[in-house]
Enzyme design. Structure first.
Site, PDB file in Angstrom:
ATOM      1  N   HIS A   1       0.828  -1.207   0.000  1.00 19.36           N
ATOM      2  CA  HIS A   1       0.000   0.000   0.000  1.00 19.36           C
ATOM      3  C   HIS A   1       0.864   1.259   0.000  1.00 19.36           C
ATOM      4  O   HIS A   1       0.456   2.316   0.481  1.00 19.36           O
ATOM      5  CB  HIS A   1      -0.955   0.020   1.205  1.00 19.36           C
ATOM      6  CG  HIS A   1      -1.748  -1.235   1.360  1.00 19.36           C
ATOM      7  ND1 HIS A   1      -2.877  -1.494   0.623  1.00 19.36           N
ATOM      8  CD2 HIS A   1      -1.543  -2.332   2.137  1.00 19.36           C
ATOM      9  CE1 HIS A   1      -3.347  -2.681   0.944  1.00 19.36           C
ATOM     10  NE2 HIS A   1      -2.557  -3.213   1.863  1.00 19.36           N
TER      11      HIS A   1
ATOM     12  N   SER B   1      15.765  16.239 -20.056  1.00 15.71           N
ATOM     13  CA  SER B   1      14.752  17.288 -20.032  1.00 15.71           C
ATOM     14  C   SER B   1      15.275  18.482 -20.818  1.00 15.71           C
ATOM     15  O   SER B   1      16.460  18.803 -20.757  1.00 15.71           O
ATOM     16  CB  SER B   1      14.439  17.707 -18.596  1.00 15.71           C
ATOM     17  OG  SER B   1      13.704  18.917 -18.576  1.00 15.71           O
TER      18      SER B   1
ATOM     19  N   VAL C   1      17.620  12.439 -15.627  1.00 18.05           N
ATOM     20  CA  VAL C   1      17.835  11.194 -16.362  1.00 18.05           C
ATOM     21  C   VAL C   1      16.536  10.414 -16.226  1.00 18.05           C
ATOM     22  O   VAL C   1      16.304   9.723 -15.242  1.00 18.05           O
ATOM     23  CB  VAL C   1      19.022  10.374 -15.805  1.00 18.05           C
ATOM     24  CG1 VAL C   1      19.241   9.121 -16.653  1.00 18.05           C
ATOM     25  CG2 VAL C   1      20.284  11.215 -15.751  1.00 18.05           C
TER      26      VAL C   1
ATOM     27  N   LEU D   1      -8.476  -8.688 -39.287  1.00 16.13           N
ATOM     28  CA  LEU D   1      -7.283  -9.539 -39.330  1.00 16.13           C
ATOM     29  C   LEU D   1      -6.075  -8.827 -39.918  1.00 16.13           C
ATOM     30  O   LEU D   1      -4.930  -9.196 -39.643  1.00 16.13           O
ATOM     31  CB  LEU D   1      -7.582 -10.799 -40.137  1.00 16.13           C
ATOM     32  CG  LEU D   1      -8.414 -11.858 -39.411  1.00 16.13           C
ATOM     33  CD1 LEU D   1      -8.947 -12.890 -40.384  1.00 16.13           C
ATOM     34  CD2 LEU D   1      -7.580 -12.527 -38.326  1.00 16.13           C
TER      35      LEU D   1
END
Length: 547
Positions: free
Chosen positions: A246, A370, A377, A418
């Site tokens: 939790h 960033s 990282v 398909l």
């Protein structure tokens, strides 16, 4: 020309390098065909130099080549930058080994294979005197049509389809044209597609596409993934780690044991996938061999069909309508969904452990985490994997829910669906490779793991109250709850509590030796022996995976 196929053929940047193609695939019988598919250029395509786009000459482009004039360039442009599907664009280099199987080229190729194999089968039935046994020369000629099938052959079939408006009939006409030059085969041209409905050809083609894609591409990558997780488990079997139930500190485990759980879960689902029977039918228009028996009433057609389907490496389904019922496909796609769900769970756990600092990521020169925060990282590989697994499962979910449902003997809703089998499989492959790439960057941060354990002495409340129960100390749970819940617990406060217990000296001594680092139960042994469980689950298939 199909625009999507044009992108795949024409983009030099996409097809010039095969560094990302798996070693298993490179060594397979499909690799040569893959090279042929990638490097053959239709005559209508202009290719000057090796640019990042395919340009069709506006004067010579046919209407089928779908002239698209870009708002900026003023010319037809289709490349990795303009492809609608990222699998055929941005991610092509990571999924291209699926192309020989799951592309339209793959579908056409397998239709050709089935049609030729069926003609060969007819020549071996004594009652069908109109198709005598072929000579070795004729057999070689027919086999050559399969082995040398090229992208140009596929385009030729597509051109025939423009007239027939029927894709399977186009294959039949293509083969009749090709075989007119062989005197022996030319005499029996009308036995191409004999007593067949289109679905006899299609269901076997789809089954072969799936079987070959799984065996040649997907299973080897899955095995590498299981091996990588196994190795994390074994290498870190002894590294203690704070559990979190939790999201809250819980009884300690080891990093290796938590990884072993995923190795076993993935292996179990890998086994389920390998046990899915890939089925085929070949029973005519509504599954009763109606036309077969009218033409040749003395032939045991159900037995012939069974032998033929099995000769392709597939299992035989004798109870069908016009279509093979697709139940095996649903089972296969459900198993892929489950494998992918387990991997999503893994990706998210690793993401969380990186966030906690339990793992560092090996940086790569030049990479940017960033655009504004130089220190970042980011766990991009695991995030990329999670996202693609979600896309894959969305497609698989629709396939597995829709395909087993067909109105009466057949409707056409399965046909277009398909054609999307490769989407889910492609995004899955991309995700598996992303997770593998992320795993390769992981570095265990034992200092950070140890810090968390040192700050959570309250996790020893469980063993202390359990020993208290053994020796009859009243209300042990309540006493430990009073000591630990909502309070700062230190090594000293735990030791003081143990010293005050009325229990045997030896039991007290054992409790005093406990630390959050050593209270890990059987976790170390479980992690060290995970390969035995993996190998038991999968036998020889992954026997060396964790070695």
């Amino acid at each position: 020309m199909d625009a999507r196929a044009c992108s795949r053929i024409c983009n030099c940047n996409q097809v010039s390098s095969f560094s990302s193609v798996g070693d298993n695939f490179k060594g397979s019988k499909y690799y040569t065909r893959f090279l042929n598919v990638s490097f053959r250029f239709p005559a209508a395509v202009s290719r000057s130099g090796c640019t990042s786009r395919a340009v069709l000459n506006q004067k010579t482009a046919t209407t089928e080549q779908v002239k698209v004039f870009g708002a900026h360039s003023g010319e037809f442009e289709l490349s990795s930058l303009t492809a609608l599907s990222p699998l055929d664009g941005r991610y092509w280099g990571k999924v291209k080994e699926l192309s020989p199987f799951m592309s339209e080229y793959g579908l056409i190729y397998h239709r050709v294979l089935v049609e030729i194999k069926w003609l060969r089968q007819l020549s071996q039935i004594p009652e069908i005197i109109e198709v005598p046994s072929f000579s070795e020369e004729a057999k070689s000629y027919l086999q050559g049509l399969i082995d040398d099938f090229s992208i140009n052959d596929a385009w030729e079939i597509k051109n025939i389809e423009k007239v027939t408006n029927h894709d399977v009939k186009a294959v039949e006409y293509f083969l009749k044209q090709k075989c007119q030059s062989n005197p022996e085969v030319a005499k029996v041209l009308e036995f191409f597609h004999f007593a067949c409905t289109s679905e006899d050809i299609n269901n076997l083609a789809h089954a072969l596409m799936l079987m070959e894609a799984m065996d040649t591409v997907m299973f080897p990558v899955m095995d590498k993934l299981i091996k990588a997780v196994c190795n994390i488990a074994k290498d870190n079997a002894h590294i203690p780690m704070l559990s979190r139930t939790h999201g809250q500190p819980a009884s300690p485990t080891t990093l290796g044991k938590e990884m072993a759980i995923f190795a076993v879960r993935l292996s179990r689902e890998r086994k389920e996938l390998s046990q899915v029977e890939i089925l085929g039918k070949f029973a005519g228009a509504v599954g009763n061999y109606n036309a077969h028996f009218v033409a040749y009433p003395d032939v045991d057609w159900p037995h012939v069909a069974e032998d033929f389907v099995k000769s392709l490496g597939l299992s035989f389904n004798p109870f069908v309508a016009q279509i093979e019922t697709h139940d095996y496909m649903a089972r296969l796609f459900h198993s892929l969904i489950q494998f992918n769900n387990i991997l999503i769970d893994f990706d998210r756990d690793i993401w969380g452990y990186i966030s906690l600092g339990y793992f560092k990521q090996i940086t790569k020169a030049g990479e940017i985490g960033s655009s504004t925060m130089p220190h970042k990282v980011n766990p991009i590989d695991f995030e990329n994997s999670e996202g693609n697994l979600g896309v894959a499962n969305g497609g698989f979910s629709h396939l597995s829910m829709k395909l087993p449902i067909s109105r009466w003997q057949r409707d056409l809703t399965d046909s277009t669906v398909l054609r999307n089998m490769g989407v889910g499989i492609g995004h899955s492959l991309l995700a598996y490779k992303s997770t593998l790439q992320g795993i390769a960057k992981l570095q265990v941060n034992e200092v950070r793991l140890s810090e968390d354990l040192n700050q959570c002495w309250e996790v020893l409340a469980e063993p202390i109250q359990t020993v208290m129960r053994r020796y009859g100390v009243p209300e042990p749970y309540e006493k430990l709850k009073e000591l630990t819940r909502g309070k700062a617990v230190t090594r000293e406060s735990i030791r003081d509590f143990i010293e005050g217990l009325d229990i045997p000296k030896e039991a007290k001594s054992n409790l005093l030796k406990l630390t959050p680092h050593t209270y890990v139960g059987a976790a170390v042994e479980l992690a060290r022996t995970v390969e035995n469980t993996v190998n038991t689950l999968n036998g020889m298939k992954i026997l060396e995976t964790c070695g």
